[in-house]
Design a protein around this motif. Sequence first.
Motif, mmCIF file in Angstrom:
data_model
loop_
_atom_site.group_PDB
_atom_site.id
_atom_site.type_symbol
_atom_site.label_atom_id
_atom_site.label_comp_id
_atom_site.label_asym_id
_atom_site.label_seq_id
_atom_site.Cartn_x
_atom_site.Cartn_y
_atom_site.Cartn_z
ATOM 1 N N THR A 564 6.235 -47.213 46.172
ATOM 2 C CA THR A 564 6.192 -47.006 44.728
ATOM 3 C C THR A 564 5.343 -48.077 44.043
ATOM 4 N N ALA A 565 5.282 -49.262 44.627
ATOM 5 C CA ALA A 565 4.453 -50.329 44.049
ATOM 6 C C ALA A 565 2.985 -49.929 44.054
ATOM 7 N N VAL A 566 2.552 -49.342 45.145
ATOM 8 C CA VAL A 566 1.148 -48.942 45.223
ATOM 9 C C VAL A 566 0.871 -47.773 44.290
ATOM 10 N N GLU A 567 1.842 -46.862 44.154
ATOM 11 C CA GLU A 567 1.621 -45.743 43.235
ATOM 12 C C GLU A 567 1.520 -46.245 41.795
ATOM 13 N N LEU A 568 2.358 -47.225 41.431
ATOM 14 C CA LEU A 568 2.264 -47.789 40.085
ATOM 15 C C LEU A 568 0.902 -48.440 39.892
ATOM 16 N N ARG A 569 0.431 -49.163 40.908
ATOM 17 C CA ARG A 569 -0.910 -49.763 40.826
ATOM 18 C C ARG A 569 -1.957 -48.687 40.569
ATOM 19 N N ASN A 570 -1.865 -47.559 41.307
ATOM 20 C CA ASN A 570 -2.843 -46.488 41.148
ATOM 21 C C ASN A 570 -2.804 -45.902 39.736
ATOM 22 N N ARG A 571 -1.593 -45.716 39.216
ATOM 23 C CA ARG A 571 -1.455 -45.142 37.876
ATOM 24 C C ARG A 571 -2.010 -46.086 36.802
ATOM 25 N N LEU A 572 -1.667 -47.351 36.906
ATOM 26 C CA LEU A 572 -2.167 -48.308 35.911
ATOM 27 C C LEU A 572 -3.677 -48.471 36.013
ATOM 28 N N GLY A 573 -4.196 -48.379 37.235
ATOM 29 C CA GLY A 573 -5.651 -48.435 37.390
ATOM 30 C C GLY A 573 -6.327 -47.274 36.696
ATOM 31 N N ALA A 574 -5.714 -46.066 36.808
ATOM 32 C CA ALA A 574 -6.292 -44.891 36.158
ATOM 33 C C ALA A 574 -6.224 -45.012 34.635
ATOM 34 N N VAL A 575 -5.116 -45.555 34.115
ATOM 35 C CA VAL A 575 -4.938 -45.664 32.664
ATOM 36 C C VAL A 575 -5.862 -46.719 32.068
ATOM 37 N N THR A 576 -5.991 -47.854 32.746
ATOM 38 C CA THR A 576 -6.759 -48.977 32.191
ATOM 39 C C THR A 576 -8.222 -48.966 32.594
ATOM 40 N N GLY A 577 -8.560 -48.245 33.669
ATOM 41 C CA GLY A 577 -9.921 -48.283 34.173
ATOM 42 C C GLY A 577 -10.223 -49.535 34.964
ATOM 43 N N LEU A 578 -9.194 -50.313 35.298
ATOM 44 C CA LEU A 578 -9.385 -51.559 36.040
ATOM 45 C C LEU A 578 -9.202 -51.321 37.531
ATOM 46 N N ARG A 579 -9.866 -52.129 38.333
ATOM 47 C CA ARG A 579 -9.644 -52.137 39.777
ATOM 48 C C ARG A 579 -8.550 -53.163 40.068
ATOM 49 N N LEU A 580 -7.372 -52.702 40.412
ATOM 50 C CA LEU A 580 -6.208 -53.563 40.543
ATOM 51 C C LEU A 580 -5.818 -53.726 42.004
ATOM 52 N N PRO A 581 -5.274 -54.880 42.388
ATOM 53 C CA PRO A 581 -4.896 -55.107 43.792
ATOM 54 C C PRO A 581 -3.632 -54.342 44.155
ATOM 55 N N ALA A 582 -3.480 -54.024 45.447
ATOM 56 C CA ALA A 582 -2.284 -53.327 45.922
ATOM 57 C C ALA A 582 -1.031 -54.182 45.727
ATOM 58 N N THR A 583 -1.219 -55.496 45.609
ATOM 59 C CA THR A 583 -0.080 -56.413 45.464
ATOM 60 C C THR A 583 0.257 -56.679 44.001
ATOM 61 N N LEU A 584 -0.200 -55.840 43.090
ATOM 62 C CA LEU A 584 -0.010 -56.067 41.658
ATOM 63 C C LEU A 584 1.462 -56.283 41.303
ATOM 64 N N VAL A 585 2.344 -55.431 41.826
ATOM 65 C CA VAL A 585 3.761 -55.517 41.485
ATOM 66 C C VAL A 585 4.383 -56.801 42.009
ATOM 67 N N PHE A 586 3.889 -57.284 43.139
ATOM 68 C CA PHE A 586 4.453 -58.505 43.721
ATOM 69 C C PHE A 586 3.869 -59.759 43.058
ATOM 70 N N ASP A 587 2.605 -59.674 42.639
ATOM 71 C CA ASP A 587 1.982 -60.816 41.969
ATOM 72 C C ASP A 587 2.500 -60.979 40.532
ATOM 73 N N TYR A 588 2.816 -59.879 39.890
ATOM 74 C CA TYR A 588 3.310 -59.896 38.505
ATOM 75 C C TYR A 588 4.587 -59.061 38.496
ATOM 76 N N PRO A 589 5.729 -59.678 38.823
ATOM 77 C CA PRO A 589 6.935 -58.928 39.218
ATOM 78 C C PRO A 589 7.758 -58.339 38.082
ATOM 79 N N THR A 590 7.361 -58.509 36.814
ATOM 80 C CA THR A 590 8.110 -57.901 35.711
ATOM 81 C C THR A 590 7.137 -57.110 34.840
ATOM 82 N N PRO A 591 7.616 -56.146 34.071
ATOM 83 C CA PRO A 591 6.736 -55.402 33.170
ATOM 84 C C PRO A 591 5.992 -56.308 32.189
ATOM 85 N N LEU A 592 6.687 -57.347 31.652
ATOM 86 C CA LEU A 592 6.030 -58.239 30.697
ATOM 87 C C LEU A 592 4.916 -59.030 31.370
ATOM 88 N N ALA A 593 5.182 -59.559 32.566
ATOM 89 C CA ALA A 593 4.144 -60.318 33.280
ATOM 90 C C ALA A 593 2.954 -59.421 33.597
#
Length: 689
Positions: A564-593
């Motif tokens: 699910t972490a990777v799917e969230l990364r994919n979704r946020l990448g599509a929304v923002t247009g950014l190239r995001l790392p697969a470890t996004l959820v682990f690097d920034y572990p809360t919604p605010l971060a």
Amino acid sequence: MFAGAFGPVAVADERMVAPIPKGWSFAEAATVPIVYLTAYYGLVDLAALKPGESVLVHAAAGGVGSAAVQLARHLGAEVYGTASPAKWDALRAAGLDDRHLASSRDLNFEERLRTATEGRGVDVVLDSLAGEFVEASLRLLPRGGRFLEMGKTDVRDPAAVAADHPGVLYRAFDLVEAGPDRIGEILRELAELFDRGLIEPLPMTVWDVRRAPEAFRYLSQAKHVGKVVLTVPAAPDPDGTVLLTGGLGGLGRATARHLVAEHGVKHLLIAGRRGPDTPGAAGLRAELAALGAEVTVAACDIADRGALAALLAKIPADRPLTAVVHTAGVLADGVLTSMTPARLAEALRPKADAVVALHELTRDLDLARFVVFSSVAGTFGGAGQANYSAANAFLDAFAHHRRALGLPAVSLAWGTWLPDAGMTGDLTDADRERHARTGMVPLGPERGMRLLDAASASDRAALLPMDLDAAALREHHDVLPVLLRGLVRTPVRRRADAAPAAAGAATATEATLAERLAPLSAADREQLLLDVVAEQAAAVLGHGSADAMEPDQTFKELGFDSLTAVELRNRLGAVTGLRLPATLVFDYPTPLAQARHLLDALDLPEPPGTARALLGEMDRLESALRDAAVDGEDRERVTARLRELLSRWQGEPVPTATAPVPVEDDEELAGVETPGDLFDLIDRELGDA
């Protein structure tokens, strides 16, 4: 070799057959008789090729040509070969260097080979060409020699050839001239050479006989090297044994029942790590026995080559192994950066290692079926399934490899299954919700087994048995795997037409996220991004809304895993247009971060109201004033307004010396309160001017 051989039974002269060498497939054996017999009869019986002599083999990358190159080199001759330049690599692999190669596409081969031989030419020509190519080849026998014509598309008179080329013995021939006895002798001599490793089976391109038109089209275009082979599918021997690996799991049990109940399998060997000690093994065995099958449940690690060999050795000779169905596998999810040798082995061993062992230990058993259970994760890419995806991709590729060897194989890249069927029985509701967004409808045992039957009888090496929901594909088109996007029509994004009121801007629903964020204050920007992260996280977890998402709650507490972490990364990448790392959820572990990280990564302009934003507006104003072409009353009005704004900014009384036009008397100045408002006013004034 025999009339009527395109069929299940052929009647043959016993003098013209020989046993297939051990370890060969029927497809490999099929490459030998015509080509090796023809090359051997021509070079040995007719040309009497001796060590130290030289031979020119035309079309040396073809069937007879490839065989002739090997035989001539074995006989100690110096070999020259012609072929289209695209096939020279195959001849280099056969031992010919560039000095011994020439093109069969034009007549330049004559001069090239005359130079290579320093004018001596060759002693023997094995020909399959015609016209001027024959003449050029005859001229490469300046010292006399033997010219063997096997193509027979341009047959010459031996006497005329001898008159024009003194010392040249011309002979056009057919293999049948050798007779059954000599053909049998040659086959046995060839078998001995193969056994000793002195010659090898030819390269081959294999086609299922059901695709024969494609094979003949390919052959007619001369794209092949070596031989083109047609394989004929065989039905499993009803008295034989079927090996089912992983047969004690949910999917394996369904397969076992299907094999016995629907296919009438009489002898079923079920192999698993725990064997009879697996919970439910005794019950399954009794159930299948009641259906009339003799079932053996064995404890065996299929990836352990020694253990597998011992298991296969116990299969009785009167019920030989006729089919393999490999369902075993282990879910060991993880993103690529978390992989270690141990985690890779956990997923690869029961799939990749096991299938290689199965292949190597059964390749000479004349199997009718070799079915492996793969997963769509290897085709579409599984979010957070680096090792599992790799293992299944290997299975799909290996099925192609077996087919290329002329052996039966099909890899089934299954979609999702219902609970209690296969490894997907352990998935959570959120996992299944995530799969549903890919448009895959979970398979039940009955439908899955129908797909198994259809795939097993297919002429394809890899298939994707699944049930797709077209409506779900359209609804979630933005997150579909790339290979599925061509199955749906996606709505066209339309930008709002430029209009004076909107100044060409897109509507709120059509604007990009960056465009929506730009006019907001810093606090509002952070809140909007926090809402976006929460909405996407809720969608991944299958929640109806983002109300339960707390800004400081960790994603792990919310129920996120590597998938699910990777799917969230994919979704946020599509929304923002950014190239995001697969470890996004682990690097920034809360919604605010995560929202704050995205805010930094978007590189937005300064929020309105900051010093930098105001100075930027002043720069724009300065540029507009510098380029302005206004005078008279208009210039006085602008000057007065500038003085008024400066006084208000500095907290001083508003100057009246220039008697500016009162704001209440000028509708255009009524709404000017900030530098941005003034800039818009000047734009309108300059536009009117």
